[in-house]
Scaffold this active site. Structure first.
Site, PDB file in Angstrom:
ATOM      1  N   ILE A 174      57.008  33.132  21.763  1.00  0.00           N
ATOM      2  CA  ILE A 174      57.526  31.880  22.310  1.00  0.00           C
ATOM      3  C   ILE A 174      56.971  31.642  23.708  1.00  0.00           C
ATOM      4  O   ILE A 174      56.719  30.495  24.107  1.00  0.00           O
ATOM      5  CB  ILE A 174      59.060  31.878  22.279  1.00  0.00           C
ATOM      6  CG1 ILE A 174      59.529  31.748  20.821  1.00  0.00           C
ATOM      7  CG2 ILE A 174      59.643  30.750  23.130  1.00  0.00           C
ATOM      8  CD1 ILE A 174      61.024  31.843  20.629  1.00  0.00           C
ATOM      9  N   LEU A 215      50.942  29.798  16.834  1.00  0.00           N
ATOM     10  CA  LEU A 215      50.174  30.685  15.955  1.00  0.00           C
ATOM     11  C   LEU A 215      48.814  30.104  15.584  1.00  0.00           C
ATOM     12  O   LEU A 215      47.913  30.860  15.209  1.00  0.00           O
ATOM     13  CB  LEU A 215      50.977  30.981  14.680  1.00  0.00           C
ATOM     14  CG  LEU A 215      52.354  31.626  14.897  1.00  0.00           C
ATOM     15  CD1 LEU A 215      53.016  31.915  13.564  1.00  0.00           C
ATOM     16  CD2 LEU A 215      52.243  32.891  15.731  1.00  0.00           C
ATOM     17  N   THR A 245      56.480  37.979  23.045  1.00  0.00           N
ATOM     18  CA  THR A 245      55.639  37.010  23.748  1.00  0.00           C
ATOM     19  C   THR A 245      55.294  35.760  22.932  1.00  0.00           C
ATOM     20  O   THR A 245      54.658  34.854  23.463  1.00  0.00           O
ATOM     21  CB  THR A 245      54.318  37.675  24.196  1.00  0.00           C
ATOM     22  OG1 THR A 245      53.723  38.351  23.084  1.00  0.00           O
ATOM     23  CG2 THR A 245      54.572  38.675  25.309  1.00  0.00           C
ATOM     24  N   ALA A 287      57.101  25.888  17.660  1.00  0.00           N
ATOM     25  CA  ALA A 287      55.975  25.383  18.451  1.00  0.00           C
ATOM     26  C   ALA A 287      55.960  23.862  18.501  1.00  0.00           C
ATOM     27  O   ALA A 287      55.794  23.260  19.577  1.00  0.00           O
ATOM     28  CB  ALA A 287      54.660  25.910  17.889  1.00  0.00           C
ATOM     29  N   VAL A 289      60.687  33.907  12.825  1.00  0.00           N
ATOM     30  CA  VAL A 289      61.286  35.184  13.219  1.00  0.00           C
ATOM     31  C   VAL A 289      61.120  35.452  14.710  1.00  0.00           C
ATOM     32  O   VAL A 289      61.428  36.530  15.188  1.00  0.00           O
ATOM     33  CB  VAL A 289      60.696  36.367  12.415  1.00  0.00           C
ATOM     34  CG1 VAL A 289      61.047  36.240  10.951  1.00  0.00           C
ATOM     35  CG2 VAL A 289      59.185  36.455  12.610  1.00  0.00           C
ATOM     36  N   LYS A 348      69.515  38.756  26.870  1.00  0.00           N
ATOM     37  CA  LYS A 348      68.580  39.872  26.742  1.00  0.00           C
ATOM     38  C   LYS A 348      68.151  40.336  28.130  1.00  0.00           C
ATOM     39  O   LYS A 348      67.651  39.550  28.930  1.00  0.00           O
ATOM     40  CB  LYS A 348      67.349  39.439  25.924  1.00  0.00           C
ATOM     41  CG  LYS A 348      66.281  40.518  25.819  1.00  0.00           C
ATOM     42  CD  LYS A 348      65.044  40.013  25.094  1.00  0.00           C
ATOM     43  CE  LYS A 348      63.914  41.025  25.158  1.00  0.00           C
ATOM     44  NZ  LYS A 348      62.679  40.529  24.522  1.00  0.00           N
ATOM     45  N   PRO A 377      62.846  46.906  31.473  1.00  0.00           N
ATOM     46  CA  PRO A 377      63.785  45.890  31.952  1.00  0.00           C
ATOM     47  C   PRO A 377      63.084  44.654  32.510  1.00  0.00           C
ATOM     48  O   PRO A 377      61.912  44.693  32.867  1.00  0.00           O
ATOM     49  CB  PRO A 377      64.511  46.628  33.084  1.00  0.00           C
ATOM     50  CG  PRO A 377      63.422  47.486  33.679  1.00  0.00           C
ATOM     51  CD  PRO A 377      62.545  47.908  32.514  1.00  0.00           C
ATOM     52  N   GLY A 389      56.158  21.301  12.627  1.00  0.00           N
ATOM     53  CA  GLY A 389      57.419  21.343  13.361  1.00  0.00           C
ATOM     54  C   GLY A 389      57.669  22.761  13.835  1.00  0.00           C
ATOM     55  O   GLY A 389      56.882  23.331  14.580  1.00  0.00           O
ATOM     56  N   ALA A 426      63.371  36.709  19.956  1.00  0.00           N
ATOM     57  CA  ALA A 426      63.577  37.327  21.267  1.00  0.00           C
ATOM     58  C   ALA A 426      62.610  36.706  22.265  1.00  0.00           C
ATOM     59  O   ALA A 426      61.463  36.401  21.924  1.00  0.00           O
ATOM     60  CB  ALA A 426      63.359  38.838  21.181  1.00  0.00           C
TER      61      ALA A 426
END
Length: 506
Positions: free
Chosen positions: A348, A335, A346, A18, A49, A80, A98, A15, A52
Site C-alpha cells: 500500500i 501491482l 510495503t 490501488a 490481501v 500496528k 518497531p 478498482g 498491513a
C-alpha cells in the site's frame, strides 16, 4: 498555462485498493477541474490481501480528508506498532521491528553509537529496551502519538491493519460523493493515437468508449495498459527474492488483539498473522522451487487459531518492477508497476508514494518527457531500496535447515546491500539517503535481529564520559518502562474510543 493544455480527463483502469486510493487522492487534489473515471471489472477479482500498512498511511489519509474513527469502524481496523519476526535468524529467534525511533529525537544519529560503546563494557541493556514501540508491543498496549513538545510519546508511531476489501469500498464511497465516475465493465481493447502511440480511449465489452487524456493502470499484475498494450518490460528480481506464491485465508480470532503483525519463518518461506477487529488475516508466502502448493496450504490451515471464514485465496507473482512505470500517457500504480512480497507491509505504501509522485509531476497535455523521467527515476529508486531491505531478511540468517534457507544464505546480493552490510558490520554506521523509506530504526532492528553485530564503534565515541552516558541510558530505559506501564490495553483503547466495527469484538 493555456487552459487547452490542461489534462481534463483521467481514466483509471481497475478498482481495488490501488484504483480507489488513486481516485480519492486525485479527486481531492483537483476537485471538479479534472473528470476522473474508474473502470472496474465485475468479473476479475482483486488480490485483496494488503491488510498491513506502515506509518506514512496516516499522512495519506490526512491528505485526502479521512476521518480516523470513521475509517476504523468501516474497515475493522486495528493499530500496528511494527512487526515481530519469529525464526528468521534461527528457528528459536525472535526480534521486533518497531516504528518510531530508538531513544529520543535529539540523540538520533549517535544514539546507537553511544549504545555500542556502553554495550562493549556491559553497562547498557538490549537495544530493544530503548524503543517505545517495542515495549508497547510486548505489553500489548497502545496510545496515539503525543503532540506535546518534548513528550516521549511523540515517537510512538503507528500504522493500521485493516480489511482491504472494506478499505476499497470505503474509499469508493468517498470518491463517488466527490463526483468520481464509476464504470462497470471489462476492457476489450485500447484505442491509440496513430502519431504518438498515446492511448485515447478504452473500449469496453459493452461497446462503450471511455476517453481520456491520462490513463492510470491499476489493473494489478495483469498490467493491461502498461504491459499488455504498451509492452513495457518487467524486470525479474526472483534471483534475490525467490518467493513466487502465496496462499491466504481469514479466520476467527481466538488470541489477543495484538498491535503488531507477526511474520514467522518456515522451512519453505514465511507466514503472516494480521489481527483485525472482526477476524485474523493469515497467509503463507513461499517459492514453488522449494515447496508444493499443497504443502504450503497445509501449513497455513494447520496453523489457524480459529475456523476459516473463506476459501483459500491462491496468488502467483514475480518479484520485480516495470522498467518504465510511466510510459507515454500511461502511469502504472500498484501491482501493475511492480511487486515485492509483503514482508515489510510495503504494497500500500508503493501505491501511496506513486500517487504522491504523480501529483507532484502531474503533466499537461503536452506530456513533457521530463515529468515521466523524474517519476520513473524516483519510483525505481524507492523500490530498489526496499528490495535491498527485504533481501537482508533472507540473506543474513543462520538457518540451514532447508534448501531455501541454504540458497538465500549463500546467494550473491546486490552491491548496494553488500556495501551497507559491510559498513555496519565494521563500525555500526548506515549510509542512508534522506528520501529512503526505511531509515535507521528499521535497519538497526533488522540488522541486529538478523545477527549482524558491529566490530567496533566510531572513534569519536571514545571521547565521551562513560559514567555520564551509562547514567543517561539507564534513566531513559527506566523512564520508557514507566511510560508503557501506564498505557491502555490495545483492545480496550479501541473499545473506549468507539472505534469498533459492527462485527468487531476487540
Amino acid at each position: 498555462m493555456v487552459k487547452d493544455k490542461w489534462i481534463t480527463k483521467v481514466v483509471i483502469l481497475g478498482g481495488g485498493t490501488a484504483g480507489w486510493m488513486t481516485a480519492a487522492a486525485l479527486s481531492h487534489t483537483f476537485g471538479q477541474a479534472v473528470e476522473i473515471s474508474v473502470v472496474e471489472s465485475d468479473v476479475i477479482g482483486t488480490v485483496g490481501v494488503g491488510e498491513a500498512t506502515i506509518p506514512p498511511i496516516r499522512a495519506f489519509h490526512q491528505m485526502i480528508g479521512v476521518d480516523e474513527a470513521e475509517f476504523m469502524r468501516a474497515t475493522g481496523a486495528t493499530f500496528k506498532l511494527g512487526i515481530e519476526f519469529r525464526g528468521w535468524l534461527n528457528e528459536r529467534s525472535t526480534y521486533f521491528h518497531p516504528f518510531g525511533v530508538y531513544g529520543v529525537e535529539r540523540d538520533i544519529g549517535y544514539f546507537f553509537q553511544y549504545w555500542l560503546r556502553l554495550k562493549e563494557q556491559g553497562q547498557v541493556p538490549d537495544f530493544s529496551e530503548f524503543s517505545l514501540g517495542t515495549l508497547a508491543a510486548r505489553g500489548n498496549v497502545f496510545a496515539p502519538a503525543s503532540e506535546r513538545p518534548g513528550d516521549p510519546l511523540q515517537h510512538l508511531q503507528s500504522a493500521y491493519h485493516f480489511d482491504a476489501g472494506r478499505y476499497a469500498k470505503y474509499l469508493k464511497g468517498l470518491c463517488l460523493a466527490r463526483g468520481v465516475r464509476h464504470k462497470i465493465g471489462d476492457m476489450l481493447a485500447a484505442e491509440r493515437d496513430a502519431e504518438n502511440g498515446h492511448i485515447t480511449s478504452l473500449k469496453l465489452k459493452s461497446g462503450e468508449l471511455v476517453s481520456g487524456d491520462l490513463f492510470i493502470d491499476c489493473s494489478g499484475m495483469r498490467a493491461m495498459l502498461i504491459g499488455q498494450e504498451l509492452g513495457v518490460e518487467y524486470e525479474d528480481w526472483s534471483r534475490w527474492l525467490p518467493m513466487n506464491r502465496a496462499c491466504a485465508v481469514p479466520c476467527e480470532r481466538k488470541l489477543a488483539l495484538n498491535p503488531y503483525t507477526i511474520s514467522t519463518a518456515r522451512p519453505f518461506g514465511w507466514q503472516w498473522r494480521i489481527p483485525l477487529q472482526h477476524r485474523v488475516g493469515n497467509g503463507v508466502v513461499y517459492s514453488s522451487e522449494f515447496a508444493t502448493d499443497e504443502a504450503a496450504e497445509r501449513c497455513l490451515l494447520d496453523g489457524l487459531e480459529g475456523t476459516p471464514l473463506a476459501p483459500v485465496n491462491r496468488i502467483r507473482f514475480t518479484a520485480g518492477r516495470r522498467r518504465t512505470p510511466w510510459h507515454k500517457n500511461v502511469v502504472s500504480i500498484g501491482l501493475a508497476s511492480g511487486f515485492l512480497e509483503p514482508l515489510e507491509s510495503t504494497s500500500i505504501q508503493f501505491i501511496q508514494s506513486s500517487i504522491q509522485r504523480l501529483i507532484r509531476y502531474f503533466p499537461d497535455a503536452d506530456f513533457s518527457p521530463v515529468c515521466a523521467q523524474a517519476f520513473n527515476r524516483d519510483t525505481m529508486r524507492e523500490i530498489e531500496n526496499v528490495r535491498d531491505f527485504l533481501i537482508l531478511h533472507y540473506h543474513a540468517t543462520e538457518r540451514d535447515d532447508s534448501e531455501l534457507w541454504r540458497y538465500v544464505k549463500a546467494m550473491p546480493i546486490p552491491d548496494s546491500l553488500r556495501e551497507r552490510i559491510e559498513l555496519f558490520r565494521e563500525r555500526g554506521q548506515l549510509n542512508l539517503a534522506a528520501e529512503e523509506l526505511f531509515q535507521s530504526t528499521s535497519w538497526h532492528s533488522v540488522l541486529l535481529g538478523q545477527g549482524i553485530r558491529p566490530r567496533t564503534y566510531m572513534p569519536t565515541m571514545a571521547l565521551q564520559d562513560d559514567k555520564v552516558l551509562a547514567a543517561a541510558y539507564g534513566n531513559l530505559a527506566r523512564n520508557f518502562k514507566q511510560i508503557v506501564s501506564r498505557l491502555s490495553d490495545h483492545a480496550t483503547y479501541i473499545k473506549e474510543k468507539k472505534l469498533t466495527s459492527i462485527e468487531g469484538q476487540p
